[in-house]
Structure formats: structure tokens, C-alpha cells
Design a protein around this motif. Structure first.
Motif, PDB file in Angstrom:
ATOM      1  N   VAL A  86       0.869  -1.175   0.000  1.00 47.03           N
ATOM      2  CA  VAL A  86       0.000   0.000   0.000  1.00 47.03           C
ATOM      3  C   VAL A  86       0.905   1.223   0.000  1.00 47.03           C
ATOM      4  O   VAL A  86       1.630   1.472   0.954  1.00 47.03           O
ATOM      5  N   ASP A  87       0.846   1.985  -1.081  1.00 40.76           N
ATOM      6  CA  ASP A  87       1.675   3.176  -1.239  1.00 40.76           C
ATOM      7  C   ASP A  87       0.749   4.388  -1.315  1.00 40.76           C
ATOM      8  O   ASP A  87       0.390   4.843  -2.387  1.00 40.76           O
ATOM      9  N   GLY A  88       0.345   4.867  -0.133  1.00 39.67           N
ATOM     10  CA  GLY A  88      -0.520   6.040  -0.096  1.00 39.67           C
ATOM     11  C   GLY A  88      -2.003   5.732  -0.182  1.00 39.67           C
ATOM     12  O   GLY A  88      -2.794   6.633  -0.454  1.00 39.67           O
ATOM     13  N   GLY A  89      -2.406   4.503   0.048  1.00 51.74           N
ATOM     14  CA  GLY A  89      -3.834   4.154   0.064  1.00 51.74           C
ATOM     15  C   GLY A  89      -4.465   4.437   1.413  1.00 51.74           C
ATOM     16  O   GLY A  89      -3.780   4.728   2.409  1.00 51.74           O
ATOM     17  N   LYS A  90      -5.804   4.339   1.466  1.00 53.74           N
ATOM     18  CA  LYS A  90      -6.534   4.649   2.696  1.00 53.74           C
ATOM     19  C   LYS A  90      -7.723   3.698   2.868  1.00 53.74           C
ATOM     20  O   LYS A  90      -8.378   3.332   1.894  1.00 53.74           O
ATOM     21  N   ASN A  91      -7.964   3.317   4.111  1.00 57.76           N
ATOM     22  CA  ASN A  91      -9.116   2.464   4.450  1.00 57.76           C
ATOM     23  C   ASN A  91      -9.075   1.154   3.679  1.00 57.76           C
ATOM     24  O   ASN A  91      -9.988   0.790   2.941  1.00 57.76           O
ATOM     25  N   ILE A  92      -7.983   0.420   3.855  1.00 52.93           N
ATOM     26  CA  ILE A  92      -7.765  -0.834   3.140  1.00 52.93           C
ATOM     27  C   ILE A  92      -7.482  -1.941   4.150  1.00 52.93           C
ATOM     28  O   ILE A  92      -6.709  -1.762   5.089  1.00 52.93           O
ATOM     29  N   THR A  93      -8.099  -3.099   3.926  1.00 53.15           N
ATOM     30  CA  THR A  93      -7.879  -4.272   4.765  1.00 53.15           C
ATOM     31  C   THR A  93      -7.074  -5.301   3.980  1.00 53.15           C
ATOM     32  O   THR A  93      -7.420  -5.636   2.838  1.00 53.15           O
ATOM     33  N   ILE A  94      -6.009  -5.799   4.588  1.00 51.38           N
ATOM     34  CA  ILE A  94      -5.175  -6.854   4.011  1.00 51.38           C
ATOM     35  C   ILE A  94      -5.327  -8.062   4.922  1.00 51.38           C
ATOM     36  O   ILE A  94      -4.777  -8.097   6.022  1.00 51.38           O
ATOM     37  N   ASP A  95      -6.095  -9.055   4.483  1.00 53.04           N
ATOM     38  CA  ASP A  95      -6.606 -10.087   5.393  1.00 53.04           C
ATOM     39  C   ASP A  95      -6.409 -11.491   4.821  1.00 53.04           C
ATOM     40  O   ASP A  95      -6.745 -11.763   3.673  1.00 53.04           O
ATOM     41  N   LYS A  96      -5.832 -12.367   5.642  1.00 50.14           N
ATOM     42  CA  LYS A  96      -5.770 -13.806   5.342  1.00 50.14           C
ATOM     43  C   LYS A  96      -5.039 -14.126   4.037  1.00 50.14           C
ATOM     44  O   LYS A  96      -5.390 -15.058   3.314  1.00 50.14           O
ATOM     45  N   ASN A  97      -4.006 -13.355   3.737  1.00 49.14           N
ATOM     46  CA  ASN A  97      -3.158 -13.666   2.589  1.00 49.14           C
ATOM     47  C   ASN A  97      -1.966 -14.512   3.038  1.00 49.14           C
ATOM     48  O   ASN A  97      -1.545 -14.457   4.199  1.00 49.14           O
ATOM     49  N   THR A  98      -1.428 -15.280   2.113  1.00 49.30           N
ATOM     50  CA  THR A  98      -0.215 -16.050   2.367  1.00 49.30           C
ATOM     51  C   THR A  98       0.866 -15.531   1.431  1.00 49.30           C
ATOM     52  O   THR A  98       0.707 -15.543   0.205  1.00 49.30           O
ATOM     53  N   ILE A  99       1.975 -15.066   2.019  1.00 52.64           N
ATOM     54  CA  ILE A  99       3.002 -14.347   1.246  1.00 52.64           C
ATOM     55  C   ILE A  99       4.369 -14.884   1.644  1.00 52.64           C
ATOM     56  O   ILE A  99       4.754 -14.819   2.816  1.00 52.64           O
ATOM     57  N   TYR A 100       5.101 -15.406   0.668  1.00 52.30           N
ATOM     58  CA  TYR A 100       6.386 -16.013   0.993  1.00 52.30           C
ATOM     59  C   TYR A 100       7.353 -15.912  -0.189  1.00 52.30           C
ATOM     60  O   TYR A 100       6.957 -15.733  -1.336  1.00 52.30           O
TER      61      TYR A 100
END
Length: 450
Positions: free
Chosen positions: A263-277
Motif C-alpha cells: 500500500v503506497d498512499g492508500g486509505k481504508n484498506i484491509t489486508i486479510d488472510k493472505n499467504t506471502i512467501y
């Protein structure tokens, strides 16, 4: 779905068919399909579903008409056929070149297509698999594969999927797509940029790309309205993002800068239940523009492991950037990141962060042994509470807080005013070797984080 005499369900009252053995002089029915996407697009008005039959189409799909709320327009692979849109024959020209284009159109769905093999050697050409721009709204991109979109220019740009809100854009859904094997230059695999208000990015696979995986951007001058020039009010959920690295990308050289979700300058954002590797940075939320912020970003319930530089990062990477405010990092598994020993640790707290809450996460140190890396003194009014730092037999931990290093957990807690309920213990994962981070029944971490 029952098709009778070219008509379909209540949302689509007309069906058009395209096939590689068709003819544009036909009437576009199932038995007499059109030959080209260009012909189908010209005929597809509100209420039309375009079924594309199996084959490779070496042409662009440029949407010409809008649907309506009750009568959308859908372009879809027929009966789950393998439908390929290939950029093999597209010539290099300066400007933006995309295989699927939606510009100032509404109520459009693109479903089940394989979009591939669009390349450029030009610095001033940006190649894009799927491109949505203008004031397009009520857009759904689902079940597509976007791959092998490549810039070969040393200073070039490419995107897999790009959503650019030059005008007001809302209700964008990017669901169940695979975005893979891209050479992106300075750009991103999947990006929303500008005046985008309301979106869902869910159940996608983003992998093996040489720059940022999922990017949500503001303040780059994309929107015609500077006050609305940022992505907002959306969710990034249940995506799998892996092998995202800028290392070896000609634009970056030997730098590990690419975020899995950024998120580069975003607003009101949910980042939920992701898998990142196996990315450079697992999740990052900040703004690259001074005095601008990532604001109200909720980073929750993600599994972030084995990333090269750090697991989760907030704040600007130097004092000429913006920062992160009013956000939370909650109930994440942050496991053995900083695999390249770059001192990013598991949680990287950078410049200009304030009024953020970091709570109920489980952090396991990587090879650098750093749990928290905070090499700036500009953090204010942030709360750390009820986090679990994984204590491993025979291994010490390291915390950096406002440039000061601590090898004592108790001293770190005093310096950071971390809640007394934060703990340094073994959370007892079910099976770390298979990355099963379920807590065992007897885990002492359960009472802390739940």
C-alpha cells in the motif's frame, strides 16, 4: 446455463459466439460464430454475453460499449475452453499497449481468458495484460490467467493487470486470477492507482514476477482530481503471493525491494488472510511521497514467511518519504523473514509512523535474529500489545527500537513501553517444516493472542 435461440438468463438477454473457424459475415450464433473479437466487441451492447470458443486469438480485446446494472456485458471463455489472447503479433509502439482494454466503460466482466506473450523493447512503451482506465466502474476480472507480459527495456515498464482511475472509479473486483512470469521493469504485477474508491482483490495467485505483486497507490498524479488521487475503501483477501523479487530486474539491479502486497498512499484498506512467501518484502504500507500517508490500513491474519528483506514493513524508507498512520498489524504469523540478512527483521518500523497498533502477532526470528527493526526515531504514539516473540532453544533474539539494540526482551519492553502481556516463549506450531502454523492445543500463546 440454458441458451435458446441466442438468448440467455435475465442478466444477459443476448449471446454472441466467437470461434477461430468462424466468419465475421456470420450472425454470431453458436452454430454460425464470428471469427474475431473485434467483431464481437462491436456487436456486444448492454445485456450481451460473448462466448469465446477454444483457440488462440492474436488480437486485442478492446471493449467498445458499456453495460448497465441490470444488463451487464460479459466476455467469457465458452464452457471453460482454453482461450488464449496472444500478443505475439503486436508491434512495439510508444505509449500504453494492452491485450484487454476497458476505458470509460461500466458493468463489464472478463472471465476465463489466458492473456499472454506481450513484450516490448521500447523504454517509452508500457505493455499491459489487462488495462482498466478512465472512469470505468462495476468491473469484474475473474478466473483469468495473465502471464509473460514483459518489458525488455533496461528502463521499461509492464503490468499484468493495471487499474488506473484517471476519473472516478468504483466497484472493481479482481477475483481468482493467476498473474505470473512477468518482467515488469519499474512497474507492478497487479496495480490499482489513482481515483479508485471501492474494490476487492481476492483469491488470486501472484507469482514469479520481478517487481511488486499487488500494489495500491496514491498521490502519483494519475487522477484528474488531485484531492481524490488515491486508492481507498477496499480489501485484499485470501491471495497467495510468492517469488516476487526485484533482484536481477534491470531497473533495480541487485536490490531486494519488491513487496508481495504494497500500500503506497492508500486509505481504508484491509489486508486479510493472505499467504506471502519468498518475496523481498511480505507486506508494506506507507507512502513514497513526503507528508502523505498510508492511513487506516488493517493488516490482519496473514501468514508471512521466508521473505528476503522483512516480513511486514510500515513507514517511509527514508526521511524524504511519507509514512503510516492510524493503522493496525494484528494476529499475523510473521515467520523467519530477513532470509538474506539485510537487517529488516520480522517487523520493520521506518520513518514517520504514528497512532498505529501492533498486537497479537507471533514473530519467529530469521537468520539475522532480529524480531523488530526500528532504525528511525520518528515513531510516535504507537502501541505494541500482546505479541508473542518465538523463543527458540539455544538462539538469542534481537530487538531494535529507535536505533537502540536490545538483546534482553525485558529491556526492549521497557524501551518500547510494550504491554506487559507480550511474551517471549515457544508458541508451539503444529508443524513448522510444512509451514503449518496452527497452534497446538497446549500452546501457551493461545491465551495471549486470542
Amino acid at each position: 446455463m440454458l441458451i435458446v435461440f441466442g438468448f440467455t438468463d435475465s442478466t444477459h438477454d443476448k449471446a454472441i459466439y466467437v470461434a477461430t473457424n468462424g466468419n465475421d459475415q456470420n450472425d454470431g450464433t453458436k452454430s454460425k460464430p464470428f471469427r474475431t473479437l473485434k467483431k464481437a466487441v462491436s456487436e456486444a451492447r448492454a445485456g450481451t454475453i460473448v462466448y469465446i470458443k477454444e483457440g488462440t486469438y492474436k488480437e486485442k480485446l478492446i471493449v467498445r460499449h458499456s453495460g448497465t446494472k441490470l444488463k451487464p456485458i460479459t466476455f467469457k471463455a465458452y464452457n471453460q475452453d482454453k482461450v488464449v489472447l496472444s500478443g505475439d503479433d503486436v508491434k512495439n509502439v510508444e505509449g500504453d499497449t494492452s491485450l484487454v482494454s476497458i476505458d470509460n466503460k461500466n458493468y463489464i466482466t472478463i472471465s476465463g481468458l489466458i492473456i499472454q506473450e506481450l513484450t516490448t523493447n521500447l523504454t517509452n512503451e508500457t505493455v499491459i495484460g489487462m488495462y482498466v482506465t478512465g472512469s470505468s466502474s462495476h468491473i469484474r476480472l475473474e478466473n483469468n490467467v495473465v502471464r509473460k507480459i514483459e518489458t525488455h527495456a533496461e528502463d521499461g515498464n509492464a503490468h499484468g493487470i493495471a487499474i488506473y482511475g484517471t476519473g472516478p472509479m468504483k466497484d472493481v473486483h479482481i477475483i481468482n486470477n493467476t498473474i505470473e512470469d512477468l518482467k515488469l521493469g519499474w512497474s507492478e504485477s497487479l496495480v490499482l492507482n489513482g481515483n479508485v474508491d471501492g474494490f476487492t482483490i481476492e483469491n488470486n495467485i501472484v507469482r514469479r514476477n520481478d517487481n511488486i505483486g499487488i500494489d495500491l497507490i496514491g498521490f502519483e498524479g494519475i487522477s484528474n482530481d488531485p484531492k481524490a488521487d488515491y486508492v481507498r475503501n477496499g480489501i485484499v483477501k485470501n491471495n497467495e503471493v510468492y517469488e516476487i523479487s526485484s533482484y536481477g530486474n534491470p531497473a533495480y539491479g541487485e536490490e531486494y525491494n519488491a513487496g508481495g502486497v504494497y500500500v503506497d498512499g492508500g486509505k481504508n484498506i484491509t489486508i486479510d488472510k493472505n499467504t506471502i512467501y519468498n518475496c523481498d518484502i511480505g507486506i508494506e504500507a506507507t507512502s513514497e511521497h513526503a507528508k502523505q500517508y498510508a492511513d487506516n490500513i488493517q493488516i490482519t491474519d496473514n501468514i508471512v514467511y521466508n521473505n528476503h528483506y522483512t516480513g511486514i514493513s510500515i513507514g517511509g524508507y527514508d526521511e524524504n518519504r511519507g509514512g503510516t498512520i492510524n493503522s493496525s498489524i494484528t494476529k499475523n504469523i510473521i515467520y523467519r523473514n530477513d532470509t538474506k540478512g539485510l537487517a529488516g527483521g520480522q517487523l520493520l518500523l521506518q520513518h514517520d509512523i504514528k497512532n498505529n497498533v501492533i498486537e497479537r502477532n507471533i514473530l519467529t526470528a530469521g537468520p539475522s535474529r532480529i524480531f523488530i527493526a526500528n532504525f528511525f526515531t520518528t515513531n510516535q504514539d504507537n502501541v505494541l500489545s500482546r505479541n508473542v516473540f518465538h523463543k527458540e532453544k539455544g538462539k538469542t533474539g534481537l530487538w531494535v527500537w529507535k536505533e537502540e539494540e536490545f538483546t534482553s526482551f525485558q529491556e526492549f519492553k521497557r524501551a518500547s513501553t510494550s504491554d506487559s502481556q507480550s511474551s517471549y516463549l515457544d508458541p508451539m506450531f503444529e508443524n513448522e517444516t510444512t509451514y503449518d502454523f496452527t497452534l497446538k492445543k497446549e500452546s501457551p500463546a493461545k491465551s495471549i493472542i486470542e
